[in-house]
Design a protein around this motif. Structure first.
Motif, PDB file in Angstrom:
ATOM      1  N   LYS A  29     -14.577  12.683  15.452  1.00 50.81           N
ATOM      2  CA  LYS A  29     -13.892  12.549  16.738  1.00 50.81           C
ATOM      3  C   LYS A  29     -12.607  11.763  16.516  1.00 50.81           C
ATOM      4  O   LYS A  29     -12.620  10.698  15.906  1.00 50.81           O
ATOM      5  N   VAL A  30     -11.520  12.310  17.018  1.00 42.95           N
ATOM      6  CA  VAL A  30     -10.209  11.683  16.892  1.00 42.95           C
ATOM      7  C   VAL A  30      -9.626  11.548  18.287  1.00 42.95           C
ATOM      8  O   VAL A  30      -9.545  12.534  19.025  1.00 42.95           O
ATOM      9  N   LYS A  31      -9.223  10.344  18.641  1.00 40.71           N
ATOM     10  CA  LYS A  31      -8.617  10.111  19.947  1.00 40.71           C
ATOM     11  C   LYS A  31      -7.111  10.007  19.775  1.00 40.71           C
ATOM     12  O   LYS A  31      -6.623   9.238  18.961  1.00 40.71           O
ATOM     13  N   VAL A  32      -6.375  10.818  20.525  1.00 36.13           N
ATOM     14  CA  VAL A  32      -4.916  10.812  20.494  1.00 36.13           C
ATOM     15  C   VAL A  32      -4.460  10.471  21.910  1.00 36.13           C
ATOM     16  O   VAL A  32      -4.450  11.341  22.786  1.00 36.13           O
ATOM     17  N   GLY A  33      -4.127   9.198  22.164  1.00 31.39           N
ATOM     18  CA  GLY A  33      -3.795   8.768  23.522  1.00 31.39           C
ATOM     19  C   GLY A  33      -4.989   9.015  24.424  1.00 31.39           C
ATOM     20  O   GLY A  33      -6.106   8.617  24.104  1.00 31.39           O
ATOM     21  N   PRO A  34      -4.799   9.724  25.536  1.00 28.77           N
ATOM     22  CA  PRO A  34      -5.913   9.971  26.448  1.00 28.77           C
ATOM     23  C   PRO A  34      -6.782  11.160  26.043  1.00 28.77           C
ATOM     24  O   PRO A  34      -7.791  11.434  26.668  1.00 28.77           O
ATOM     25  N   ILE A  35      -6.403  11.865  24.982  1.00 30.96           N
ATOM     26  CA  ILE A  35      -7.098  13.081  24.571  1.00 30.96           C
ATOM     27  C   ILE A  35      -8.017  12.779  23.384  1.00 30.96           C
ATOM     28  O   ILE A  35      -7.601  12.164  22.408  1.00 30.96           O
ATOM     29  N   THR A  36      -9.261  13.228  23.456  1.00 30.27           N
ATOM     30  CA  THR A  36     -10.181  13.121  22.326  1.00 30.27           C
ATOM     31  C   THR A  36     -10.395  14.512  21.751  1.00 30.27           C
ATOM     32  O   THR A  36     -10.746  15.441  22.466  1.00 30.27           O
ATOM     33  N   VAL A  37     -10.142  14.642  20.460  1.00 30.19           N
ATOM     34  CA  VAL A  37     -10.312  15.907  19.758  1.00 30.19           C
ATOM     35  C   VAL A  37     -11.512  15.756  18.826  1.00 30.19           C
ATOM     36  O   VAL A  37     -11.601  14.781  18.081  1.00 30.19           O
ATOM     37  N   THR A  38     -12.421  16.702  18.890  1.00 31.74           N
ATOM     38  CA  THR A  38     -13.572  16.693  17.991  1.00 31.74           C
ATOM     39  C   THR A  38     -13.470  17.880  17.049  1.00 31.74           C
ATOM     40  O   THR A  38     -13.293  19.015  17.482  1.00 31.74           O
ATOM     41  N   TYR A  39     -13.547  17.573  15.764  1.00 29.00           N
ATOM     42  CA  TYR A  39     -13.567  18.615  14.743  1.00 29.00           C
ATOM     43  C   TYR A  39     -15.008  18.748  14.256  1.00 29.00           C
ATOM     44  O   TYR A  39     -15.652  17.750  13.932  1.00 29.00           O
ATOM     45  N   LYS A  40     -15.506  19.966  14.213  1.00 26.85           N
ATOM     46  CA  LYS A  40     -16.816  20.243  13.607  1.00 26.85           C
ATOM     47  C   LYS A  40     -16.555  21.041  12.346  1.00 26.85           C
ATOM     48  O   LYS A  40     -15.691  21.910  12.329  1.00 26.85           O
ATOM     49  N   GLY A  41     -17.309  20.730  11.301  1.00 26.13           N
ATOM     50  CA  GLY A  41     -17.084  21.465  10.080  1.00 26.13           C
ATOM     51  C   GLY A  41     -18.064  21.115   8.993  1.00 26.13           C
ATOM     52  O   GLY A  41     -19.103  20.502   9.229  1.00 26.13           O
ATOM     53  N   THR A  42     -17.687  21.516   7.787  1.00 22.75           N
ATOM     54  CA  THR A  42     -18.528  21.293   6.620  1.00 22.75           C
ATOM     55  C   THR A  42     -17.716  20.703   5.486  1.00 22.75           C
ATOM     56  O   THR A  42     -16.495  20.887   5.412  1.00 22.75           O
ATOM     57  N   ALA A  43     -18.408  20.005   4.625  1.00 23.72           N
ATOM     58  CA  ALA A  43     -17.823  19.507   3.385  1.00 23.72           C
ATOM     59  C   ALA A  43     -18.805  19.860   2.271  1.00 23.72           C
ATOM     60  O   ALA A  43     -20.005  19.617   2.400  1.00 23.72           O
ATOM     61  N   VAL A  44     -18.294  20.449   1.207  1.00 20.75           N
ATOM     62  CA  VAL A  44     -19.133  20.900   0.106  1.00 20.75           C
ATOM     63  C   VAL A  44     -18.723  20.155  -1.160  1.00 20.75           C
ATOM     64  O   VAL A  44     -17.538  20.105  -1.504  1.00 20.75           O
ATOM     65  N   PHE A  45     -19.719  19.584  -1.848  1.00 19.44           N
ATOM     66  CA  PHE A  45     -19.461  18.948  -3.133  1.00 19.44           C
ATOM     67  C   PHE A  45     -19.288  20.037  -4.174  1.00 19.44           C
ATOM     68  O   PHE A  45     -20.238  20.702  -4.563  1.00 19.44           O
ATOM     69  N   GLU A  46     -18.066  20.237  -4.627  1.00 18.34           N
ATOM     70  CA  GLU A  46     -17.765  21.233  -5.656  1.00 18.34           C
ATOM     71  C   GLU A  46     -18.056  20.682  -7.041  1.00 18.34           C
ATOM     72  O   GLU A  46     -18.330  21.436  -7.968  1.00 18.34           O
ATOM     73  N   GLU A  47     -17.948  19.359  -7.176  1.00 18.14           N
ATOM     74  CA  GLU A  47     -18.170  18.734  -8.479  1.00 18.14           C
ATOM     75  C   GLU A  47     -18.744  17.341  -8.260  1.00 18.14           C
ATOM     76  O   GLU A  47     -18.291  16.610  -7.380  1.00 18.14           O
ATOM     77  N   GLN A  48     -19.749  16.986  -9.061  1.00 18.63           N
ATOM     78  CA  GLN A  48     -20.296  15.634  -9.099  1.00 18.63           C
ATOM     79  C   GLN A  48     -20.541  15.296 -10.565  1.00 18.63           C
ATOM     80  O   GLN A  48     -21.595  15.594 -11.101  1.00 18.63           O
ATOM     81  N   ASP A  49     -19.550  14.710 -11.215  1.00 18.47           N
ATOM     82  CA  ASP A  49     -19.632  14.384 -12.638  1.00 18.47           C
ATOM     83  C   ASP A  49     -20.022  12.918 -12.771  1.00 18.47           C
ATOM     84  O   ASP A  49     -19.176  12.031 -12.669  1.00 18.47           O
ATOM     85  N   GLU A  50     -21.319  12.665 -12.979  1.00 19.23           N
ATOM     86  CA  GLU A  50     -21.817  11.289 -13.030  1.00 19.23           C
ATOM     87  C   GLU A  50     -21.260  10.527 -14.223  1.00 19.23           C
ATOM     88  O   GLU A  50     -20.972   9.336 -14.117  1.00 19.23           O
ATOM     89  N   ASP A  51     -21.070  11.192 -15.373  1.00 15.68           N
ATOM     90  CA  ASP A  51     -20.548  10.508 -16.556  1.00 15.68           C
ATOM     91  C   ASP A  51     -19.110  10.028 -16.338  1.00 15.68           C
ATOM     92  O   ASP A  51     -18.753   8.919 -16.729  1.00 15.68           O
ATOM     93  N   ALA A  52     -18.298  10.864 -15.709  1.00 15.83           N
ATOM     94  CA  ALA A  52     -16.895  10.505 -15.449  1.00 15.83           C
ATOM     95  C   ALA A  52     -16.729   9.787 -14.111  1.00 15.83           C
ATOM     96  O   ALA A  52     -15.623   9.350 -13.784  1.00 15.83           O
ATOM     97  N   HIS A  53     -17.812   9.701 -13.343  1.00 14.38           N
ATOM     98  CA  HIS A  53     -17.762   9.119 -11.986  1.00 14.38           C
ATOM     99  C   HIS A  53     -16.649   9.783 -11.168  1.00 14.38           C
ATOM    100  O   HIS A  53     -15.803   9.117 -10.588  1.00 14.38           O
TER     101      HIS A  53
END
Length: 194
Positions: free
Chosen positions: A48-72
Motif C-alpha cells: 500500500k502506497v499513500k500519495v497525498g489523499p490517495i492510497t494506491v495498493t499494488y498486488k503482485g508476486t515476487a519470485v526468487f530466481e536465484e538463492q546462492d547461499e555460498d555467495a550470499h
C-alpha cells in the motif's frame, strides 16, 4: 530506473542470510508490505502506497530466481498491478550480503519500472523515496535482529506514505518550478512593456 542501496545489520552474515530469506519474519519490516502467501520460492502479497489523499495498493508476486547461499546473493523478480487503476510496477532486485566487522553489509541493486500515478514523481524523487524506504526497512530489520528471537509479529496494515516520505524533495522541486515560472512571467511582462 536503476537504484542502489546499502545498509548494515548487526548480525553475522550467515544469520542475516537466514533472516532475510525468512519472508514472514522480514516482511513486517518493509513499510506498507503484506505477505499473503509464500511457498519457498514465490511470494504473493501487496504493498500500500499513500500519495497525498490517495492510497494506491499494488498486488503482485515476487519470485526468487536465484538463492546462492555460498555467495550470499539473491535475485528476486517482482511485478504488481494497482488494484484500482492501470499502474504497474516491475522490479529486478539483486541483493548481496558480505561480512563486515562482525555485522553484515547488504547491497541491493534494483532495476525498477513504475507506471501510473506514482511515476509522475520522476527518477530523482523515486530515488530519494527509495533511500528512505530502504532506510526504514534497515532500521526495522536491525531492531528485529538485535532482539532475542521472538515469534513473528503480524504485518502492520499501514500504507507507505509517499507524500510524507517524499514531501521535502517534492516541495524542493515544486519551489524550483514555481521560481522558473515566476521568472518567465517577469521576463514576459518586461518584454511586453518595450
Amino acid at each position: 530506473m536503476e537504484l542502489h542501496h546499502e545498509f548494515t545489520v548487526p548480525v553475522p552474515v550467515d544469520d542475516a542470510w537466514r533472516a532475510l530469506l525468512d519472508i514472514e519474519r522480514v516482511a513486517p519490516c518493509m513499510p506498507g508490505a503484506t505477505v499473503e502467501d509464500y511457498d519457498g520460492k514465490t511470494v504473493n502479497g501487496s504493498v500500500k502506497v499513500k500519495v497525498g489523499p490517495i492510497t494506491v495498493t499494488y498486488k503482485g508476486t515476487a519470485v526468487f530466481e536465484e538463492q546462492d547461499e555460498d555467495a550470499h546473493r539473491v535475485v528476486l523478480i517482482a511485478s504488481g498491478r494497482e488494484t484500482r487503476g492501470q499502474g504497474t510496477v516491475r522490479a529486478n532486485v539483486t541483493g548481496t550480503l558480505t561480512e563486515q566487522d562482525g555485522g553484515t553489509a547488504v547491497s541491493v541493486r534494483t532495476d525498477l519500472t513504475v507506471t501510473g500515478r506514482p511515476a509522475q514523481f520522476g527518477r530523482g524523487v523515486m530515488a530519494e523515496v527509495g533511500d528512505r524506504i530502504i532506510g526504514q526497512f534497515a532500521q526495522n530489520l536491525a531492531e528485529q535482529l538485535g532482539d532475542k528471537p521472538q515469534e513473528t509479529s503480524p504485518p502492520v496494515d499501514e500504507p507507505l506514505d509517499l507524500f510524507r516520505t517524499a514531501g521535502v524533495p517534492v516541495a524542493k522541486r515544486a519551489a524550483a518550478a514555481v521560481a522558473v515560472v515566476v521568472a518567465l512571467v517577469v521576463v514576459l511582462r518586461r518584454w511586453r512593456r518595450r
